[in-house]
Design an enzyme around this catalytic site. Sequence first.
Site, PDB file in Angstrom:
ATOM      1  N   TYR A  90     -22.238   7.091  13.698  1.00 37.53           N
ATOM      2  CA  TYR A  90     -22.291   8.321  12.926  1.00 37.53           C
ATOM      3  C   TYR A  90     -20.927   8.997  12.955  1.00 37.53           C
ATOM      4  O   TYR A  90     -20.268   9.057  13.994  1.00 37.53           O
ATOM      5  CB  TYR A  90     -23.375   9.236  13.517  1.00 37.53           C
ATOM      6  CG  TYR A  90     -23.316  10.657  13.035  1.00 37.53           C
ATOM      7  CD1 TYR A  90     -23.358  10.956  11.674  1.00 37.53           C
ATOM      8  CD2 TYR A  90     -23.206  11.702  13.936  1.00 37.53           C
ATOM      9  CE1 TYR A  90     -23.296  12.263  11.233  1.00 37.53           C
ATOM     10  CE2 TYR A  90     -23.150  13.020  13.505  1.00 37.53           C
ATOM     11  CZ  TYR A  90     -23.190  13.295  12.157  1.00 37.53           C
ATOM     12  OH  TYR A  90     -23.114  14.593  11.720  1.00 37.53           O
ATOM     13  N   LYS A 116     -33.822  14.656  13.401  1.00 45.44           N
ATOM     14  CA  LYS A 116     -34.213  13.600  12.475  1.00 45.44           C
ATOM     15  C   LYS A 116     -35.698  13.254  12.615  1.00 45.44           C
ATOM     16  O   LYS A 116     -36.555  14.078  12.322  1.00 45.44           O
ATOM     17  CB  LYS A 116     -33.306  12.391  12.690  1.00 45.44           C
ATOM     18  CG  LYS A 116     -31.803  12.723  12.762  1.00 45.44           C
ATOM     19  CD  LYS A 116     -31.303  13.495  11.564  1.00 45.44           C
ATOM     20  CE  LYS A 116     -29.782  13.570  11.466  1.00 45.44           C
ATOM     21  NZ  LYS A 116     -29.102  14.335  12.510  1.00 45.44           N
ATOM     22  N   ARG A 165     -31.567  29.810  30.050  1.00 47.21           N
ATOM     23  CA  ARG A 165     -30.490  28.825  29.973  1.00 47.21           C
ATOM     24  C   ARG A 165     -30.764  27.675  30.930  1.00 47.21           C
ATOM     25  O   ARG A 165     -30.396  26.526  30.656  1.00 47.21           O
ATOM     26  CB  ARG A 165     -29.132  29.476  30.294  1.00 47.21           C
ATOM     27  CG  ARG A 165     -27.991  28.456  30.382  1.00 47.21           C
ATOM     28  CD  ARG A 165     -26.620  29.104  30.342  1.00 47.21           C
ATOM     29  NE  ARG A 165     -26.470  30.186  31.265  1.00 47.21           N
ATOM     30  CZ  ARG A 165     -26.230  30.055  32.582  1.00 47.21           C
ATOM     31  NH1 ARG A 165     -26.149  28.847  33.129  1.00 47.21           N
ATOM     32  NH2 ARG A 165     -26.086  31.121  33.343  1.00 47.21           N
ATOM     33  N   ASP A 178     -27.932   5.225  21.310  1.00 48.13           N
ATOM     34  CA  ASP A 178     -28.433   6.209  20.359  1.00 48.13           C
ATOM     35  C   ASP A 178     -29.611   5.574  19.610  1.00 48.13           C
ATOM     36  O   ASP A 178     -29.440   4.605  18.877  1.00 48.13           O
ATOM     37  CB  ASP A 178     -27.324   6.616  19.388  1.00 48.13           C
ATOM     38  CG  ASP A 178     -27.728   7.769  18.485  1.00 48.13           C
ATOM     39  OD1 ASP A 178     -28.902   7.832  18.089  1.00 48.13           O
ATOM     40  OD2 ASP A 178     -26.859   8.594  18.150  1.00 48.13           O
TER      41      ASP A 178
END
Length: 392
Positions: free
Chosen positions: A102, A198, A50, A173
């Site tokens: 988005y 993406k 983690r 972004d």
Amino acid sequence: MARGINTKCLHLEEEEGCCNNYGSISFPIYQTATYAHPAVGQSTGFDYSRLQNPTREHLEKIVATLENGIDALAFSTGMAAITLVMELFKPGDHLIVDADLYGGSIRLFDNVSAKNGLQFSRIDCWKEDVESYVNENTKAIYIETPTNPMMNVTDIAALADIAKRHDLLLIVDNTFLSPYFQNPLNLGADIVVHSGTKFLGGHNDTLAGFLVTNREDISEKLRFLIKTTGSGLAPFDSWLILRGIKTLGIRMEQAQKNAFKIAEWLKTQKAVTRVIYPGLPEHPGHEIMKKQARGFGSMLTFQLESPEFALSILSKVRMIKFAESLGGVETLVTYPTTQTHADVPEEIRERNGITRSTLRLSVGIEDAQDLLEELEKVFAETEEELNGGKKS
């Protein structure tokens, strides 16, 4: 000597000349949750996955190098990355965000961040006077450029000047262009966001997200938060993104070539009322993109003469897939109204120009002629169907 970006996709300069991992060319997947310690107070450098994992760390170093940052953090999804960056702020803080984002980002800001006491001004950052929206509790400006799905282009350097004058964070972004075509940190941004699902991954086979920064103070805060929230990317997914990045450059170039051809073809179709692609000279952001990016990408949006025409296209495509997401090797067509922006209120969608006649195309790396032949067939069949069986 500065390395080219295609070389950076493959090699970390600091590791050249070494023979680590038994000489393995493919970086290993360290599929482990925890790590043994030699003794109290001694560590291999890794304690618990983690906190960090060797495969994820290698991926993060590659992405940081590509974006010219000092640190990158890999997350389970792009939305996990955006969710964590919002944890930099406290109740009462105000953010200026682009109106055309988005749909998942809008949903997060409206339903989670607002509940947690953050305030938002949603404006068209590409054309409005952003500075006039800054007030005493403003802490950041958040943009996409180009935006999703209307492909609006914002001048990053101009916004960075405003942010610096008012001691604000500029968060960009960069998913649509990837670090291959655009590096917002070089233009004055403080944090870069990616949906690694993406273009970075590029194969529609895994999910990932990234935050990249060139500031030590921000890196320290983000590292504390990712450790605390536990949203880091798993080892196998990290390896998949590493593998995808190796071909980032050749994929981006091929997809962009295809996008130019499709955009020009769409302009010739009478059923298409508008083609929105920054690579076209008539796009209002064309000159800005020439200044701040090395390419125009492979995302384009187009408006059709009617919702019926749009829906018919979606039902007829075969090689081109009617699917959400973008940036993979396959060409995908998306219907923002019911997919990416389904949770965005209709009045906001319409204000941004998203109608029931809007389609978004993520152009892949297929042979351009095959894509054009499919589009020609689908358009012809749709025109005949909507004309009652009569060819136009």
